[in-house]
Design a protein around this motif. Structure first.
Motif, short mmCIF file in Angstrom:
data_model
loop_
_atom_site.label_atom_id
_atom_site.label_comp_id
_atom_site.label_asym_id
_atom_site.label_seq_id
_atom_site.Cartn_x
_atom_site.Cartn_y
_atom_site.Cartn_z
N ALA A 8 -28.03 -69.27 120.48
CA ALA A 8 -27.82 -68.99 120.96
C ALA A 8 -27.11 -67.87 122.00
O ALA A 8 -26.81 -66.93 122.35
N LEU A 9 -28.00 -68.27 123.10
CA LEU A 9 -26.98 -68.27 125.24
C LEU A 9 -25.83 -68.24 124.81
O LEU A 9 -24.67 -67.34 125.05
N HIS A 10 -25.16 -69.02 124.00
CA HIS A 10 -23.70 -69.17 123.64
C HIS A 10 -22.82 -67.42 123.30
O HIS A 10 -21.34 -67.74 122.64
N ILE A 11 -23.04 -67.13 122.49
CA ILE A 11 -23.92 -65.99 121.93
C ILE A 11 -23.67 -64.48 122.94
O ILE A 11 -22.93 -63.98 122.85
N LEU A 12 -24.67 -64.39 123.37
CA LEU A 12 -25.03 -63.89 123.86
C LEU A 12 -24.95 -63.37 125.16
O LEU A 12 -24.68 -61.83 125.93
#
Length: 102
Positions: A8-12
């Motif tokens: 999720a962090l790699h997207i957000l």
């Protein structure tokens, strides 16, 4: 178990960077920075492909110091798409380093 927070962090994080720093073109900037996640294709060269306790930094070919320094240099090139890709790649490596405990 697969670390969904890491994914999720790699997207957000790239989307947030695009929103805060490139507001007039944030959608385009976000897409270019998200494309940097393709750097993880080098994980396909590992055996096993996924190991939950393995640190990507300095293990996978595109996650080593020489490529990472080139990604950093990309952030200072004059052509905006290359700059945005460099920001996305450096952000990706920083997130991987945090996940590794570095």
């Amino acid at each position: 178990m697969f670390n969904y927070v890491h994914l999720a962090l790699h997207i957000l994080v790239p989307v947030a960077i695009a929103w805060f720093f490139f507001r007039p073109i944030w959608k385009r900037a976000a897409l270019i920075m998200l494309a940097a996640n393709l750097v993880d294709l080098d994980h396909l060269l590992a055996d096993p492909i996924y190991a939950p306790d393995r640190c990507s930094i300095n293990f996978h070919p595109l996650h080593r110091m020489l490529p990472i320094s080139l990604y950093g240099a990309m952030m200072f090139l004059p052509w905006q798409p290359v700059r945005l890709l460099g920001i996305g790649l450096v952000t990706h490596m920083l997130l991987d380093a945090v996940d590794c405990g570095l």
